[in-house]
Design a protein around this motif. Structure first.
Motif, PDB file in Angstrom:
ATOM      1  N   ILE A  30       7.259  10.615 -12.731  1.00  0.00           N
ATOM      2  CA  ILE A  30       7.923   9.479 -13.269  1.00  0.00           C
ATOM      3  C   ILE A  30       7.826   8.428 -12.281  1.00  0.00           C
ATOM      4  N   PRO A  31       7.052   7.246 -12.264  1.00  0.00           N
ATOM      5  CA  PRO A  31       7.049   6.265 -11.455  1.00  0.00           C
ATOM      6  C   PRO A  31       8.189   5.659 -11.222  1.00  0.00           C
ATOM      7  N   PRO A  32       8.236   5.119 -10.035  1.00  0.00           N
ATOM      8  CA  PRO A  32       9.698   4.443  -9.789  1.00  0.00           C
ATOM      9  C   PRO A  32       9.406   2.767 -10.129  1.00  0.00           C
ATOM     10  N   LEU A  33      10.413   2.105  -9.994  1.00  0.00           N
ATOM     11  CA  LEU A  33      10.268   0.669 -10.581  1.00  0.00           C
ATOM     12  C   LEU A  33       9.698  -0.055  -9.293  1.00  0.00           C
ATOM     13  N   GLY A  34       8.538  -0.440  -9.173  1.00  0.00           N
ATOM     14  CA  GLY A  34       7.938  -1.171  -8.068  1.00  0.00           C
ATOM     15  C   GLY A  34       8.986  -2.300  -7.437  1.00  0.00           C
ATOM     16  N   SER A  35       9.353  -2.848  -8.140  1.00  0.00           N
ATOM     17  CA  SER A  35      10.183  -4.232  -7.494  1.00  0.00           C
ATOM     18  C   SER A  35      11.326  -3.451  -6.684  1.00  0.00           C
ATOM     19  N   SER A  36      11.914  -2.624  -7.180  1.00  0.00           N
ATOM     20  CA  SER A  36      13.088  -1.816  -6.605  1.00  0.00           C
ATOM     21  C   SER A  36      12.618  -1.081  -5.340  1.00  0.00           C
ATOM     22  N   GLU A  37      11.523  -0.525  -5.251  1.00  0.00           N
ATOM     23  CA  GLU A  37      10.866  -0.023  -4.096  1.00  0.00           C
ATOM     24  C   GLU A  37      10.642  -0.939  -2.868  1.00  0.00           C
ATOM     25  N   PHE A  38      10.092  -2.221  -3.417  1.00  0.00           N
ATOM     26  CA  PHE A  38       9.665  -3.012  -2.391  1.00  0.00           C
ATOM     27  C   PHE A  38      10.911  -3.728  -1.847  1.00  0.00           C
ATOM     28  N   GLN A  39      12.137  -3.942  -2.595  1.00  0.00           N
ATOM     29  CA  GLN A  39      13.631  -4.291  -1.988  1.00  0.00           C
ATOM     30  C   GLN A  39      13.998  -3.397  -1.121  1.00  0.00           C
ATOM     31  N   THR A  40      13.976  -2.402  -1.629  1.00  0.00           N
ATOM     32  CA  THR A  40      14.708  -1.127  -0.538  1.00  0.00           C
ATOM     33  C   THR A  40      13.801  -0.923   0.707  1.00  0.00           C
ATOM     34  N   LEU A  41      12.611  -1.161   0.703  1.00  0.00           N
ATOM     35  CA  LEU A  41      11.611  -0.934   1.870  1.00  0.00           C
ATOM     36  C   LEU A  41      11.401  -2.101   2.788  1.00  0.00           C
ATOM     37  N   ASP A  42      11.582  -3.274   2.345  1.00  0.00           N
ATOM     38  CA  ASP A  42      11.444  -4.436   3.053  1.00  0.00           C
ATOM     39  C   ASP A  42      12.775  -4.806   3.762  1.00  0.00           C
ATOM     40  N   PRO A  43      12.687  -4.949   5.067  1.00  0.00           N
ATOM     41  CA  PRO A  43      13.872  -5.139   6.062  1.00  0.00           C
ATOM     42  C   PRO A  43      14.409  -6.616   5.741  1.00  0.00           C
ATOM     43  N   LEU A  44      13.795  -7.492   5.167  1.00  0.00           N
ATOM     44  CA  LEU A  44      14.244  -8.893   4.771  1.00  0.00           C
ATOM     45  C   LEU A  44      15.097  -8.554   3.558  1.00  0.00           C
ATOM     46  N   GLN A  45      14.699  -7.772   2.817  1.00  0.00           N
ATOM     47  CA  GLN A  45      15.348  -7.821   1.580  1.00  0.00           C
ATOM     48  C   GLN A  45      16.337  -6.727   1.394  1.00  0.00           C
ATOM     49  N   ASN A  46      16.655  -5.921   2.232  1.00  0.00           N
ATOM     50  CA  ASN A  46      17.618  -4.713   2.195  1.00  0.00           C
ATOM     51  C   ASN A  46      18.450  -4.703   3.448  1.00  0.00           C
ATOM     52  N   PRO A  47      19.840  -5.302   3.301  1.00  0.00           N
ATOM     53  CA  PRO A  47      20.717  -5.346   4.528  1.00  0.00           C
ATOM     54  C   PRO A  47      21.177  -4.082   5.082  1.00  0.00           C
TER      55      PRO A  47
ATOM     56  N   GLU B 148       0.930  -0.832  -0.140  1.00  0.00           N
ATOM     57  CA  GLU B 148       0.036   0.045  -0.029  1.00  0.00           C
ATOM     58  C   GLU B 148       1.088   1.230  -0.031  1.00  0.00           C
ATOM     59  N   PHE B 149       1.790   1.163   0.833  1.00  0.00           N
ATOM     60  CA  PHE B 149       2.801   2.205   0.820  1.00  0.00           C
ATOM     61  C   PHE B 149       3.447   2.599  -0.519  1.00  0.00           C
ATOM     62  N   VAL B 150       4.135   1.535  -1.211  1.00  0.00           N
ATOM     63  CA  VAL B 150       4.834   1.944  -2.541  1.00  0.00           C
ATOM     64  C   VAL B 150       3.515   2.352  -3.548  1.00  0.00           C
ATOM     65  N   ARG B 151       2.470   1.804  -3.496  1.00  0.00           N
ATOM     66  CA  ARG B 151       1.486   1.892  -4.501  1.00  0.00           C
ATOM     67  C   ARG B 151       0.717   3.211  -4.250  1.00  0.00           C
ATOM     68  N   PHE B 152       0.613   3.791  -3.138  1.00  0.00           N
ATOM     69  CA  PHE B 152      -0.121   5.175  -2.892  1.00  0.00           C
ATOM     70  C   PHE B 152       0.204   6.266  -3.869  1.00  0.00           C
ATOM     71  N   PRO B 153       1.648   6.498  -4.323  1.00  0.00           N
ATOM     72  CA  PRO B 153       1.764   7.573  -5.112  1.00  0.00           C
ATOM     73  C   PRO B 153       1.302   7.475  -6.449  1.00  0.00           C
ATOM     74  N   PHE B 154       0.914   6.127  -7.013  1.00  0.00           N
ATOM     75  CA  PHE B 154       0.541   5.810  -8.379  1.00  0.00           C
ATOM     76  C   PHE B 154      -0.953   6.522  -8.434  1.00  0.00           C
ATOM     77  N   SER B 155      -1.828   6.485  -7.120  1.00  0.00           N
ATOM     78  CA  SER B 155      -3.026   7.022  -7.401  1.00  0.00           C
ATOM     79  C   SER B 155      -3.077   8.445  -7.185  1.00  0.00           C
ATOM     80  N   LEU B 156      -2.034   8.972  -6.185  1.00  0.00           N
ATOM     81  CA  LEU B 156      -1.833  10.257  -5.964  1.00  0.00           C
ATOM     82  C   LEU B 156      -1.503  11.268  -7.338  1.00  0.00           C
ATOM     83  N   TYR B 157      -0.500  10.867  -7.931  1.00  0.00           N
ATOM     84  CA  TYR B 157      -0.020  11.309  -9.164  1.00  0.00           C
ATOM     85  C   TYR B 157      -0.632  10.877 -10.381  1.00  0.00           C
ATOM     86  N   ARG B 158      -1.676  10.214 -10.399  1.00  0.00           N
ATOM     87  CA  ARG B 158      -2.182   9.778 -11.732  1.00  0.00           C
ATOM     88  C   ARG B 158      -2.476  10.713 -12.537  1.00  0.00           C
TER      89      ARG B 158
END
Length: 103
Positions: free
Chosen positions: A32-49, A16-26
């Motif tokens: 310019i939308p970010p790459l969703g997969s990159s945002e998820f990896q950056t914000l997920d503590p299990l994927q971002n050391p 929900e956090f990552v997708r929010f600006p997609f509706s805000l700035y529609r």
């Protein structure tokens, strides 16, 4: 209407956090939308050391049960102690939403 701030939890919260600006700035030709997969990896503590030394807390703002803003608070653990910064700040055009997120 009151503004409710909730800390983001779990994968569905991060989504929900990552997708929010997609509706805000529609429809905006200036966004310019970010790459969703990159945002998820950056914000997920299990994927971002990096979050081992810079933990992130994510917050969403809601008004009438509808998302109206987001903000990330990042703690930087350094030799001088803990410092902080903010990121992923996106809100509807409402100063009260901004005030609520930063308070």
């Amino acid at each position: 209407m009151s503004i409710i701030i909730k800390q983001v939890a779990g994968k569905s919260g991060i989504e929900e956090f990552v997708r929010f600006p997609f509706s805000l700035y529609r429809g905006s030709k200036f966004w310019i939308p970010p790459l969703g997969s990159s945002e998820f990896q950056t914000l997920d503590p299990l994927q971002n050391p990096a979050q081992a030394n810079a933990p992130v807390m994510l917050f969403m703002a809601y008004k009438s049960h509808k998302p109206v803003g987001r903000l990330a608070a990042i703690a930087l653990m350094g030799k001088q102690g803990v410092e902080g910064r903010f990121g992923w700040y996106d809100v509807v055009d409402d100063i009260e939403v901004s005030k609520s997120l930063f308070s």
